[in-house]
Design a protein around this motif. Structure first.
Motif, PDB file in Angstrom:
ATOM      1  N   GLN A   1     -10.024  45.426  45.114  1.00 39.49           N
ATOM      2  CA  GLN A   1     -10.444  46.306  46.223  1.00 39.49           C
ATOM      3  C   GLN A   1      -9.225  46.748  47.054  1.00 39.49           C
ATOM      4  O   GLN A   1      -9.118  47.890  47.457  1.00 39.49           O
ATOM      5  CB  GLN A   1     -11.453  45.533  47.095  1.00 39.49           C
ATOM      6  CG  GLN A   1     -12.124  46.362  48.164  1.00 39.49           C
ATOM      7  CD  GLN A   1     -13.340  45.651  48.789  1.00 39.49           C
ATOM      8  OE1 GLN A   1     -13.688  44.541  48.428  1.00 39.49           O
ATOM      9  NE2 GLN A   1     -13.970  46.314  49.735  1.00 39.49           N
TER      10      GLN A   1
ATOM     11  N   ASP B   1     -13.176  47.081  41.624  1.00 43.27           N
ATOM     12  CA  ASP B   1     -13.803  46.844  42.925  1.00 43.27           C
ATOM     13  C   ASP B   1     -13.533  48.056  43.829  1.00 43.27           C
ATOM     14  O   ASP B   1     -12.418  48.235  44.308  1.00 43.27           O
ATOM     15  CB  ASP B   1     -13.219  45.560  43.530  1.00 43.27           C
ATOM     16  CG  ASP B   1     -14.129  44.961  44.592  1.00 43.27           C
ATOM     17  OD1 ASP B   1     -15.134  45.605  44.960  1.00 43.27           O
ATOM     18  OD2 ASP B   1     -13.836  43.838  45.054  1.00 43.27           O
ATOM     19  N   GLU B   2     -14.539  48.870  43.999  1.00 46.33           N
ATOM     20  CA  GLU B   2     -14.474  50.098  44.808  1.00 46.33           C
ATOM     21  C   GLU B   2     -13.297  51.013  44.438  1.00 46.33           C
ATOM     22  O   GLU B   2     -12.480  51.361  45.281  1.00 46.33           O
ATOM     23  CB  GLU B   2     -14.433  49.746  46.297  1.00 46.33           C
ATOM     24  CG  GLU B   2     -15.691  49.004  46.742  1.00 46.33           C
ATOM     25  CD  GLU B   2     -15.878  48.974  48.255  1.00 46.33           C
ATOM     26  OE1 GLU B   2     -15.433  49.920  48.924  1.00 46.33           O
ATOM     27  OE2 GLU B   2     -16.472  48.006  48.743  1.00 46.33           O
TER      28      GLU B   2
ATOM     29  N   THR C   1     -17.322  41.337  45.901  1.00 42.10           N
ATOM     30  CA  THR C   1     -15.930  40.983  45.617  1.00 42.10           C
ATOM     31  C   THR C   1     -15.817  39.514  45.213  1.00 42.10           C
ATOM     32  O   THR C   1     -15.064  39.168  44.291  1.00 42.10           O
ATOM     33  CB  THR C   1     -15.035  41.286  46.844  1.00 42.10           C
ATOM     34  OG1 THR C   1     -15.088  42.704  47.082  1.00 42.10           O
ATOM     35  CG2 THR C   1     -13.595  40.875  46.617  1.00 42.10           C
TER      36      THR C   1
HETATM   37 MG   LIG Z   1     -15.880  43.815  48.513  1.00 38.55          MG
END
Ligand SMILES: [Mg+2]
Ligand SMILES: Nc1ncnc2c1ncn2[C@@H]1O[C@H](COP(=O)(O)OP(=O)(O)OP(=O)(O)O)[C@@H](O)[C@H]1O
Length: 244
Positions: free
Chosen positions: A83, A159-160, A43
């Protein structure tokens, strides 16, 4: 598409750096998986690539532009899906997307069509006027992705994007990413789901404790290291020790 040299970032009050002399580069038009255990620095790296963190050392070149001097140009070329869900819970999905679209200064009539098309594509059209706080996890993720697409980014950083979503939403999101790539765009994404990353990524970069562990084409790396799949390779290279 991306060239990073000697990237280094230590947060204030942190004892160790979160990104430590990281160097890598990727060609345009690929889906890149940025992988690593919890706390690896994924991140943080992404935040630097999209201009959110500015106090770092090293060189970062995105789409041919230096991130330090051309952050304003990159804003219109790069889309970021954070995220954490970055939508206002009390606003409806449509209101959130309209807000984002206005930030990109997209004319209203064009924006309405764009939002309607994406709501259809992401299966949210019938829920467009529902408040985000009443959305399921998968619906929030899908809405969050749409918000990053409104400026038609040629580089999409996620991010994810598939964390905590059901199989149906995940499958939809992954199909979308493949499709988006096929339209000539580049994608960088992080995930802890290694089977998923193995199936979708043209190249992967594994980092751990802010440092590069390995970079390459999943199939070739798996073979070179005499492992069965990406998860086995990942564990072989990063170990079984639990991260904080
Ligand atoms: Mg992360
Ligand atoms: N704002 C911050 N201040 C201090 N330390 C931070 C901050 N943000 C992250 N860190 C630390 O930097 C390191 C890398 O964190 P980062 O969030 O980049 O990792 P990650 O690979 O994204 O992890 P995860 O898989 O859990 O999302 C961790 O040790 C984390 O505790």
């Amino acid at each position: 598409m991306l060239k990073v040299q000697h990237l280094y970032k230590k947060y204030k009050n942190a004892e160790t750096p979160s990104v430590d002399q990281l160097s890598f580069s990727f060609e345009k038009g690929n889906i890149i998986g940025l992988l690593g255990p919890n706390g690896a620095g994924k991140t943080t790296t992404i935040s630097i690539l999209c201009g959110l963190i500015q106090d770092f050392t090293g060189e970062v070149n995105v789409l041919g532009y230096d991130i330090r001097t051309h952050a304003h140009i990159l804003k219109s070329k790069v889309g970021v899906v954070p995220q954490q869900i970055a939508l206002y819970p009390n606003l409806s999905c449509k209101e959130n997307l309209t807000y984002y679209g206005k930030m990109y200064q997209i004319p209203s009539n064009q924006l309405n069509t764009l939002i309607a098309d994406y709501l259809h594509e992401f299966g949210l059209y019938d829920h467009a006027d529902k408040q985000i706080k009443n959305y399921s996890g998968g619906m929030k993720r899908r809405a969050n992705i749409i918000a990053s697409l409104l400026n038609k980014p040629e580089l999409l950083i996620l991010d994810e994007p598939t964390a905590g979503v059901d199989v149906q939403s995940r499958s939809m999101i992954l199909h979308f990413l493949k499709n988006y790539q096929q339209q000539g765009n580049s994608i960088i994404y992080t995930s802890h789901l290694l089977e998923e990353a193995e199936s979708i990524c043209d190249e992967i970069l594994i980092i751990d404790q802010g440092k590069k562990v390995i970079q390459g084409i999943p199939k070739m790396l798996i073979k070179e290291h005499d492992t069965e799949n990406l998860e086995e390779l990942f564990l072989k290279l990063t170990g079984n020790k639990l991260r904080d």
